[in-house]
Design a protein around this motif. Sequence first.
Motif, PDB file in Angstrom:
ATOM      1  N   ASP A 118     -39.466  -1.446  53.589  1.00 52.78           N
ATOM      2  CA  ASP A 118     -38.850  -2.083  54.746  1.00 52.78           C
ATOM      3  C   ASP A 118     -39.640  -1.714  56.003  1.00 52.78           C
ATOM      4  O   ASP A 118     -39.786  -0.533  56.315  1.00 52.78           O
ATOM      5  N   TRP A 123     -37.936   2.424  54.442  1.00 58.91           N
ATOM      6  CA  TRP A 123     -37.375   2.763  53.146  1.00 58.91           C
ATOM      7  C   TRP A 123     -37.965   1.850  52.070  1.00 58.91           C
ATOM      8  O   TRP A 123     -38.197   0.672  52.322  1.00 58.91           O
ATOM      9  N   SER A 125     -37.891  -0.015  48.250  1.00 58.24           N
ATOM     10  CA  SER A 125     -36.948  -0.569  47.278  1.00 58.24           C
ATOM     11  C   SER A 125     -37.728  -1.319  46.207  1.00 58.24           C
ATOM     12  O   SER A 125     -38.901  -1.680  46.402  1.00 58.24           O
ATOM     13  N   GLY A 157     -34.271   6.009  43.641  1.00 60.85           N
ATOM     14  CA  GLY A 157     -33.134   5.099  43.763  1.00 60.85           C
ATOM     15  C   GLY A 157     -32.659   4.702  42.383  1.00 60.85           C
ATOM     16  O   GLY A 157     -33.171   5.175  41.368  1.00 60.85           O
ATOM     17  N   LYS A 173     -31.404  -4.718  42.530  1.00 61.31           N
ATOM     18  CA  LYS A 173     -32.249  -4.032  43.506  1.00 61.31           C
ATOM     19  C   LYS A 173     -31.977  -2.534  43.443  1.00 61.31           C
ATOM     20  O   LYS A 173     -30.828  -2.093  43.557  1.00 61.31           O
ATOM     21  N   GLN A 175     -32.501   0.617  45.469  1.00 62.70           N
ATOM     22  CA  GLN A 175     -32.814   0.989  46.847  1.00 62.70           C
ATOM     23  C   GLN A 175     -33.113   2.481  46.954  1.00 62.70           C
ATOM     24  O   GLN A 175     -32.313   3.331  46.537  1.00 62.70           O
TER      25      GLN A 175
END
Length: 201
Positions: A118, A123, A125, A157, A173, A175
């Motif tokens: 991101d 972050w 993912s 994650g 997803k 994350q």
Amino acid sequence: MSDNFPPPPPEQPQPEHLSPAGAPPAQPSPWAAPPGPPQKQRTGLIVTLAVGGGLVVAGAVVALVHAAMSSVQDSIALPPRSEAPYSEPYEEEPYEEEPTATEPDAKKDVTIISCTRDPQIGWQSAKVKVVNGSSTTASYTIMMEFLDEDGVKVAEGGAGVVALEPGESAVRKAQGVGEVPRGTTCRISDIWRTPSDRSEG
């Protein structure tokens, strides 16, 4: 006659009683107290008796203490050692289900289709596609690692799929939490596939 009388004659001094020459000296009375040395001997005797009595009392106290300590040690004596032979504890081997030959490996059911960072918060993912390759309805738990350019894990994650029918697919997803550097990559670390009922979904 006249009222005046003549004065009395003067008193004559009395001669002192002297012992005649050559007479023996006066002997002391047999009832008189003895001279000093016997008095000192009596005092020394009293001191000796007092010291001796104190030593006897101290010896008796030491003997009583020793006897008391011996009785206490006897009362806390350790129990006799067991002569039973030593045997190693028995450990049961964990039960493991034998894998079914017709069931494919669960790792083949999950594929990474994207790995992005991101730009706003930094972050990482990953999106994964899950295809149930088993013959029964199953649920999946996927754990993901995010690695920097040197291969060091910087975040992790996870994602899950519940009650996926045989042959069906789903996209989830995973994350990551925490800012990671640019160039971070994604890797699946663990996958669990468990049989489930459709009602769980």
